[in-house]
Write a protein that holds these residues in place. Structure first.
Motif, PDB file in Angstrom:
ATOM      1  N   ILE A 178       0.940  -1.109  -0.070  1.00  0.00           N
ATOM      2  CA  ILE A 178      -0.127  -0.091   0.057  1.00  0.00           C
ATOM      3  C   ILE A 178       0.835   1.294   0.144  1.00  0.00           C
ATOM      4  O   ILE A 178       1.860   1.327   0.896  1.00  0.00           O
ATOM      5  N   TYR A 179       0.531   2.078  -0.947  1.00  0.00           N
ATOM      6  CA  TYR A 179       1.110   3.535  -0.933  1.00  0.00           C
ATOM      7  C   TYR A 179      -0.010   4.448  -0.429  1.00  0.00           C
ATOM      8  O   TYR A 179      -0.674   5.064  -1.498  1.00  0.00           O
ATOM      9  N   PRO A 180      -0.145   4.789   0.668  1.00  0.00           N
ATOM     10  CA  PRO A 180      -1.551   5.417   1.044  1.00  0.00           C
ATOM     11  C   PRO A 180      -1.305   6.971   0.891  1.00  0.00           C
ATOM     12  O   PRO A 180      -0.191   7.707   1.009  1.00  0.00           O
ATOM     13  N   SER A 181      -2.608   7.720   0.937  1.00  0.00           N
ATOM     14  CA  SER A 181      -2.631   9.166   1.249  1.00  0.00           C
ATOM     15  C   SER A 181      -3.917   9.294   2.325  1.00  0.00           C
ATOM     16  O   SER A 181      -4.747   8.551   2.240  1.00  0.00           O
ATOM     17  N   PRO A 182      -3.705  10.248   3.020  1.00  0.00           N
ATOM     18  CA  PRO A 182      -4.942  10.650   4.002  1.00  0.00           C
ATOM     19  C   PRO A 182      -5.843  11.480   3.433  1.00  0.00           C
ATOM     20  O   PRO A 182      -5.855  12.587   2.805  1.00  0.00           O
ATOM     21  N   GLY A 183      -6.990  11.209   4.139  1.00  0.00           N
ATOM     22  CA  GLY A 183      -8.300  12.248   3.698  1.00  0.00           C
ATOM     23  C   GLY A 183      -8.809  13.001   5.093  1.00  0.00           C
ATOM     24  O   GLY A 183      -8.174  12.591   6.329  1.00  0.00           O
ATOM     25  N   ASN A 184      -9.665  13.711   4.864  1.00  0.00           N
ATOM     26  CA  ASN A 184     -10.177  14.552   6.239  1.00  0.00           C
ATOM     27  C   ASN A 184     -10.703  13.579   7.438  1.00  0.00           C
ATOM     28  O   ASN A 184     -10.509  13.809   8.537  1.00  0.00           O
ATOM     29  N   HIS A 185     -11.105  12.507   6.941  1.00  0.00           N
ATOM     30  CA  HIS A 185     -11.799  11.723   8.021  1.00  0.00           C
ATOM     31  C   HIS A 185     -10.508  11.036   8.773  1.00  0.00           C
ATOM     32  O   HIS A 185     -10.707  10.499  10.138  1.00  0.00           O
ATOM     33  N   ASP A 186      -9.401  10.701   7.941  1.00  0.00           N
ATOM     34  CA  ASP A 186      -8.271   9.950   8.595  1.00  0.00           C
ATOM     35  C   ASP A 186      -7.619  10.984   9.746  1.00  0.00           C
ATOM     36  O   ASP A 186      -7.019  10.733  10.644  1.00  0.00           O
ATOM     37  N   ASN A 203       3.988   3.062   7.309  1.00  0.00           N
ATOM     38  CA  ASN A 203       5.218   3.740   6.951  1.00  0.00           C
ATOM     39  C   ASN A 203       5.508   4.107   5.644  1.00  0.00           C
ATOM     40  O   ASN A 203       5.237   3.344   4.545  1.00  0.00           O
ATOM     41  N   MET A 204       5.742   5.355   5.271  1.00  0.00           N
ATOM     42  CA  MET A 204       5.707   5.793   4.010  1.00  0.00           C
ATOM     43  C   MET A 204       7.299   6.153   3.380  1.00  0.00           C
ATOM     44  O   MET A 204       8.228   6.255   4.422  1.00  0.00           O
ATOM     45  N   PRO A 205       7.466   5.817   2.394  1.00  0.00           N
ATOM     46  CA  PRO A 205       8.936   5.939   1.706  1.00  0.00           C
ATOM     47  C   PRO A 205       9.476   7.168   1.564  1.00  0.00           C
ATOM     48  O   PRO A 205       9.781   7.537   0.581  1.00  0.00           O
ATOM     49  N   ALA A 206       9.493   8.069   2.832  1.00  0.00           N
ATOM     50  CA  ALA A 206       9.728   9.516   2.657  1.00  0.00           C
ATOM     51  C   ALA A 206      11.291   9.781   2.489  1.00  0.00           C
ATOM     52  O   ALA A 206      11.597  10.961   2.151  1.00  0.00           O
ATOM     53  N   ALA A 207      12.112   8.644   2.505  1.00  0.00           N
ATOM     54  CA  ALA A 207      13.703   8.945   2.347  1.00  0.00           C
ATOM     55  C   ALA A 207      13.969   8.815   0.850  1.00  0.00           C
ATOM     56  O   ALA A 207      15.180   8.855   0.472  1.00  0.00           O
ATOM     57  N   SER A 217       9.010  13.667   4.821  1.00  0.00           N
ATOM     58  CA  SER A 217       7.545  13.876   5.436  1.00  0.00           C
ATOM     59  C   SER A 217       6.810  12.537   5.212  1.00  0.00           C
ATOM     60  O   SER A 217       6.940  12.095   4.058  1.00  0.00           O
ATOM     61  N   GLU A 218       6.374  12.036   6.011  1.00  0.00           N
ATOM     62  CA  GLU A 218       5.227  10.898   5.894  1.00  0.00           C
ATOM     63  C   GLU A 218       4.079  11.619   5.103  1.00  0.00           C
ATOM     64  O   GLU A 218       3.351  10.284   4.815  1.00  0.00           O
TER      65      GLU A 218
END
Ligand SMILES: [Fe+2]
Length: 421
Positions: A178-186, A203-207, A217-218
């Protein structure tokens, strides 16, 4: 005192030989051509151990610290390779595996599943999942992108458990990164990234380890997957300066410009939660957060020749023409001025050296469904559907970009192809 009691319980548990039970996961994060993070949760603190296997050879990764939220990195993996894995056991199971990302620059075709506004526990959520399970039998997705509002209503840890992990675990979470993004409910309607459980669960691949410019930034990051550059943005986060993505400036936007400028892959997909153009359950003519995205961000997508912008938030499916320069309200859309496309049919675009318009897809009907605001369907829409839920499958290779909207009843409700010369 609390610490002593905890240690006593821990010792007692160990002495009794009680085996920790997995209560969440395993699920796969930050998959790159050479690594993956395996996450899971146990009912009691326990050490972490993962056995993994490719071509008959069994390897192990472990950490002796006692935790309930486990994260183990499997490293030095080979690109585009399937590894069976198991938590603390060598009884491998055919549905529990990770396929590493293709080597950077690989020209092999990749399949990506995009899902938005899903975790509500509805029958439609389950039907959308089943439709993808059945549609992708024999050609499974390689990666899964989330468009936000992943767990209703407030993105709480227990809501993620009930509406995400309990729903997708068996069919997808144990074998699809999963490569997620957040919404207003999250974000539970707030804007402070230190609050949402989302950032503890994933955990996002921020590096920059998955490709792209490191974001540190996550909230936002990018991933190179085959021939497509995937960029996840955060429409909800307010930076310490007070700026948000919708302002068209700030740290996130500066990173985005650098990342898009550095990209060498032929296809670019940018995804996030709140769309610049929608007349479904939300209205981009009048809602400030969406209006600002349209006024302040769409020119950046155009400047860097983004192929597809895909968002959720509005609980419908809407697909636009390839567009440029449409910064006003719905009524100001003028096909003669704003559509930039070399087309052999309404659903087949060719992109020459001069580039193209940006296609905007809204698909916030992965669980929630319905809604329309005055003006629906938008003048800039090629196809819309607010009657049935669905999600998006992208098939991308060097020259061809194919998008299909798979309805929860299994019907391919919309489809288009872009070809690049
Ligand atoms: Fe939303």
């Amino acid at each position: 005192m609390k610490k002593i009691v905890f240690l006593f319980l821990l010792q007692a548990t160990i002495c009794l030989g009680q085996k920790a039970q997995i209560v969440r996961g395993p699920y796969l994060q930050s998959v790159t051509p050479n690594s993956v993070l395996v996450h899971w949760r146990t009912d009691i603190p326990a050490p972490s151990r993962v056995f993994y296997q490719a071509k008959g050879k069994v390897l192990v990764a472990q950490d002796t610290a006692y935790v309930v939220d486990h994260v183990l990195a499997l490293t030095k993996l080979k690109p585009a390779t399937k590894y069976a894995y198991q938590i603390d056991s060598q009884s491998f199971d055919s549905n529990r595996y990770v396929v590493t990302a293709p080597a950077f620059g690989s020209k092999e075709s990749v399949r990506i599943w995009a899902l938005g506004d899903f975790g509500d526990g509805s029958a439609s959520q389950k039907a959308v999942m089943k439709s993808i399970e059945s549609y992708t039998q024999g050609n499974r997705p390689d990666a899964w992108i989330w468009l936000g509002d992943n767990a209703y209503s407030n993105g709480k840890d227990e809501e993620y458990q009930k509406y995400v992990f309990d729903v997708y675990q068996t069919a997808f979470l144990q074998n699809l990164p999963i490569y997620p993004s957040p919404g207003n409910h999250d974000y539970a309607g707030k804007h402070d990234p230190s609050l949402p459980p989302y950032f503890k669960i994933f955990n996002m691949p921020a590096a920059g380890q998955a490709g792209g410019v490191p974001s540190q930034s996550e909230s936002y990051y990018s991933v190179n997957y085959g021939q497509v550059h995937l960029v996840a943005l955060d429409t909800e986060m307010r930076e310490s300066s007070g700026l948000m993505l919708r302002d068209g400036k700030g740290e996130q936007v500066e990173w985005l410009k650098k990342d898009l400028a550095a990209n060498k892959l032929p296809w670019v997909v940018v995804y996030f939660h709140k769309p610049p153009y929608s007349k479904g359950s939300h209205d981009s003519d009048v809602e400030l957060d969406m209006k600002s995205m349209r006024e302040n961000m769409t020119s950046i997508f155009e400047q860097y020749k983004v192929d597809l912008v895909i968002a959720g938030h509005s609980h419908v499916y809407e697909r636009s023409y390839p567009m440029r320069g449409h910064f006003g309200i719905n009524e100001t859309f003028d096909a003669a001025t704003h559509v930039v496309a070399e087309s052999t049919s309404p659903n087949h675009y060719n992109v020459g050296p001069k580039g193209q318009g940006v296609i905007y897809v809204v698909n916030g009907s992965g669980g929630k469904v319905g809604g329309q605001r005055p003006g629906f369907p938008m003048k800039s829409s090629v196809y819309t559907n607010n009657k049935i839920g669905g999600s998006v499958i992208l098939d991308v290779d060097k020259r061809t970009f194919n998008l299909k909207w798979i309805q929860s009843d299994g019907v391919v409700g919309d489809e288009f192809v872009i070809e690049k010369r």
